[in-house]
Structures are given as C-alpha cells and as structure tokens.
Design an enzyme around this catalytic site. Structure first.
Site, PDB file in Angstrom:
ATOM      1  N   ARG A 268       0.795  -1.223   0.000  1.00  0.00           N
ATOM      2  CA  ARG A 268       0.000   0.000   0.000  1.00  0.00           C
ATOM      3  C   ARG A 268       0.830   1.277   0.000  1.00  0.00           C
ATOM      4  O   ARG A 268       0.568   2.202  -0.768  1.00  0.00           O
ATOM      5  CB  ARG A 268      -0.929   0.029   1.225  1.00  0.00           C
ATOM      6  CG  ARG A 268      -2.204  -0.769   1.038  1.00  0.00           C
ATOM      7  CD  ARG A 268      -2.674  -1.330   2.364  1.00  0.00           C
ATOM      8  NE  ARG A 268      -1.732  -2.350   2.801  1.00  0.00           N
ATOM      9  CZ  ARG A 268      -1.772  -3.620   2.403  1.00  0.00           C
ATOM     10  NH1 ARG A 268      -2.757  -4.013   1.644  1.00  0.00           N
ATOM     11  NH2 ARG A 268      -0.872  -4.508   2.791  1.00  0.00           N
ATOM     12  N   THR A 269       1.809   1.343   0.878  1.00  0.00           N
ATOM     13  CA  THR A 269       2.535   2.609   1.015  1.00  0.00           C
ATOM     14  C   THR A 269       3.278   2.935  -0.278  1.00  0.00           C
ATOM     15  O   THR A 269       3.165   4.037  -0.820  1.00  0.00           O
ATOM     16  CB  THR A 269       3.494   2.546   2.226  1.00  0.00           C
ATOM     17  OG1 THR A 269       2.740   2.151   3.372  1.00  0.00           O
ATOM     18  CG2 THR A 269       4.129   3.902   2.495  1.00  0.00           C
TER      19      THR A 269
ATOM     20  N   LYS B 177      26.066  -4.577  -3.146  1.00  0.00           N
ATOM     21  CA  LYS B 177      27.535  -4.527  -3.191  1.00  0.00           C
ATOM     22  C   LYS B 177      28.080  -3.800  -1.968  1.00  0.00           C
ATOM     23  O   LYS B 177      29.244  -3.434  -1.919  1.00  0.00           O
ATOM     24  CB  LYS B 177      27.994  -3.805  -4.456  1.00  0.00           C
ATOM     25  CG  LYS B 177      27.498  -4.415  -5.750  1.00  0.00           C
ATOM     26  CD  LYS B 177      28.019  -3.604  -6.939  1.00  0.00           C
ATOM     27  CE  LYS B 177      27.266  -3.939  -8.213  1.00  0.00           C
ATOM     28  NZ  LYS B 177      27.511  -2.953  -9.259  1.00  0.00           N
TER      29      LYS B 177
ATOM     30  N   ARG C  67      11.390   3.688   3.113  1.00  0.00           N
ATOM     31  CA  ARG C  67      11.044   2.745   4.189  1.00  0.00           C
ATOM     32  C   ARG C  67      12.290   1.937   4.517  1.00  0.00           C
ATOM     33  O   ARG C  67      13.000   1.504   3.615  1.00  0.00           O
ATOM     34  CB  ARG C  67       9.921   1.812   3.742  1.00  0.00           C
ATOM     35  CG  ARG C  67       9.709   0.643   4.699  1.00  0.00           C
ATOM     36  CD  ARG C  67       8.481  -0.151   4.390  1.00  0.00           C
ATOM     37  NE  ARG C  67       7.267   0.593   4.726  1.00  0.00           N
ATOM     38  CZ  ARG C  67       6.050   0.070   4.685  1.00  0.00           C
ATOM     39  NH1 ARG C  67       5.868  -1.185   4.315  1.00  0.00           N
ATOM     40  NH2 ARG C  67       4.992   0.805   4.995  1.00  0.00           N
TER      41      ARG C  67
ATOM     42  N   HIS D  56       5.439   6.018  11.241  1.00  0.00           N
ATOM     43  CA  HIS D  56       4.864   5.805   9.909  1.00  0.00           C
ATOM     44  C   HIS D  56       3.888   6.972   9.688  1.00  0.00           C
ATOM     45  O   HIS D  56       2.673   6.800   9.719  1.00  0.00           O
ATOM     46  CB  HIS D  56       4.161   4.450   9.880  1.00  0.00           C
ATOM     47  CG  HIS D  56       3.817   3.952   8.502  1.00  0.00           C
ATOM     48  ND1 HIS D  56       3.916   4.737   7.362  1.00  0.00           N
ATOM     49  CD2 HIS D  56       3.363   2.736   8.089  1.00  0.00           C
ATOM     50  CE1 HIS D  56       3.540   4.010   6.318  1.00  0.00           C
ATOM     51  NE2 HIS D  56       3.209   2.801   6.732  1.00  0.00           N
TER      52      HIS D  56
END
Ligand code: NCD
Length: 322
Positions: free
Chosen positions: A69-70, A97, A118, A146
């Site tokens: 969703r986000t 890497k 996120r 959030h």
C-alpha cells in the site's frame, strides 16, 4: 532537508508550513497543518481527473522493507499529479555490493525532487533527511514512525465520522512493535478524543517511551487487555497484526501469536456505528468474514491512501520547482 520546529520565515506567516518539509514523524505537525492536509486531500477523493501539478517533478521510492500500500499509493499519487517515479529496488541495486545508506541517499537526491523511504532501522529516514537536500518522507522506520499512514488513518476517521475529537477509540493489537499503531496514537495527541483504550496482551503493550510521550502530550488513554470489555464503548477500532518480524526472540512471538481476533461475533457486541480500521496487511486477527460488515472500513482506508498522499506530495513539493 527542513523539519518542523525550524524557522519558517514567510511560510509560517502565510500559514503554508509544508513546502520543502521532511515528513519523519506525525508529532512534527500541528493540528492546523493536518487539517489543511485533509482539506486538500478531500479535493482528490472520487474519480481521478488528469492533473499536471507536479509535471516537472521526479519522486524516488526507496523501500528497504516489503510494502504494498505505502509504495504503490505513493506511486499512484505521484503519477496522478503528473510526476514521474523512479524506484530503488534494494535487491537489484548497489546496496547488494555494500553501498551505504549515506551514498544511496546522495544518489537519490541528485536524481529526484523527493524521496519516500522505508527502512527496517529506526531513525533511517531521519538520517537520510539530514543527508539529503531534497525532502524525505518516512514510509516507515522499523517499529518507530509511519507518519503518512497516521495521516491517512486520521483522514479516514474524519471522513467516516465527520470529526476526530470527542470519539472513543480502541487501538487493539501489537502496540509494542506496530509503528502504525504508535503513529496513530501520536496522531490522536493532536486532537481531543473522549478516551483511547490501548488494548493488547501484556507483552504487546506500548514501550515505555511511547506511554511516556502520550502522557506528556496529555492523551487520555487506558491500557487494557480485553477488547470485549471496551468494544461496546468504542466508536473507532484500530486493529494491527502482530509484527512477527520485529520480535528479538521468536519464542516470545510464539507465546502471543493468535492471542486476539476480531471475529464477527466479537464485533456484534460493538456499537452499531463502530468503524474498524486496519493498516493492512492482515493476518489471523482480522478474518475475512468481517469484510461484509458495514463497520469494515479498512478497504476504504487503504484506497484513501491515494488522495491523502496526493495532498502530501503536493504540499511538500509546492506544485512548482523551487
Ligand atoms: C503497515 C506497516 O508497514 O507498518 N502497513 C502499511 O504500511 N500499510 C502495517 C504492518 O505491516 O502491519
């Protein structure tokens, strides 16, 4: 970039304190700023019209943890405003890497006008914001914040109930690790709920730092263990899944898994007008049988993520290149 509390000059005078701002925690925003965000978001609800507000902008999404969703509602929101979106996929980028968050952020600031990030580590978005010259929106940092989810959740309550003040809330579930629950509680401190029941098994009660903050900010709340005792008093029930991935010891997860569940039968003990919110994804705490109830508001809530995030992008990017 720029955070709340820093001098805003003419912006503060005009009442527009959003432009160029990082969005790290909902605690950084005033009630007035949230209300102005919700007013803008209201204008984007309904059938989408083609818009070009952000036509000369590029939004970068950088998700170091899974998201449906986000990430996708930010992407849709950006596209609906005419912006372009680039996506850093950690599993096929130079992070494999050994590239640092510092260097990745330095690259993204050069390639985009705003970064949505996120990350599993608390404080990662804040660190990125300190490094980046373009605004950073925290799409969730570990079990901490959030903010765009909390804004969306309050916006959903305002649309469903016509107000956020004066209601009784029950926040049920993993109040220890779910950043969505914590952020929702932090968001409620900007309003005047009648009472907030914070309901969870003992081991999933909010961390001390959270209850301390809620007290300091004057939120009227009570810690409870049994939903059935409070559901009859509840106007808005906010439910979260147990955040299995955040438990330092999986044995502790095993002890609480499946310990609470909103069945249709439990819900039938609630007020007729009760609204059930859930940030999703769900696990066993929210059976599919509840979806047909008129109280089930979580799909509407998820869909409102697009208009809310359109408003957020527009406010932060200011609709024109600085
Ligand atoms: C939540 C999250 O990632 O914090 N989901 C979301 O953003 N809608 C909730 C969760 O994962 O349980």
């Amino acid at each position: 970039m720029r955070r709340g509390g820093e001098p805003l000059g003419a912006d503060r005078v005009s009442g527009d304190a959003w432009k160029g701002r990082d969005v790290i925690s909902i605690l950084d925003f005033s009630r007035q700023e949230l209300e102005s965000l919700f007013d803008t978001a209201n204008g984007f609800v309904g059938p989408p019209k083609p818009r070009k507000d952000l036509a000369d902008h590029i939004v970068a999404t950088a998700f170091f943890e899974p998201s449906t969703r986000t990430r996708l509602s930010f992407t849709t929101a950006a596209l609906r405003l005419g912006a372009k979106v680039i996506d850093l996929s950690p599993d096929v980028s130079s992070i494999l890497k050994g590239e640092s968050l510092h260097d990745t952020t330095k690259m993204l600031e050069g390639y985009s006008d705003l970064i949505v990030m996120r990350h599993p580590s608390e404080g990662a978005a804040l660190l990125a914001a300190e490094i980046s010259s373009v605004p950073v929106i925290n799409g969730g940092d570990g079990s901490q914040h959030h903010p765009s989810q909390a804004m969306l959740d309050l916006f959903t309550v305002r649309r469903l109930k016509g107000r956020i003040d004066g209601l009784t809330y029950s926040v049920l579930g993993d109040n220890r690790y779910a950043r969505s629950a914590t952020s929702f509680l932090y968001g409620l401190t900007k309003y005047k709920p009648k009472l907030v029941y914070v309901v969870s098994p003992e081991s999933l009660r909010p961390r001390l730092e959270i209850t301390k903050k809620l007290k300091e900010l004057g939120l009227r709340f009570e810690l409870r263990s049994d939903l059935e005792q409070v559901i009859g008093l509840t106007d808005v029930l906010y439910l979260t899944r147990i955040q299995k991935e955040r438990f330092p010891d999986l044995n502790d997860y095993e002890k609480v898994k499946g310990s609470y569940k909103l069945t249709k039968e439990v819900l039938s003990k609630g007020r007729s007008g009760i609204s059930v919110l859930h940030p999703l994804p769900r696990s066993t705490e929210l059976p599919y049988e509840v979806d047909s109830s008129k109280s089930a508001a979580y799909m509407t809530q998820a869909h409102l993520g697009v208009p809310l995030r359109m408003a957020l992008l527009l406010k932060v990017l200011g609709g024109g290149k600085a």
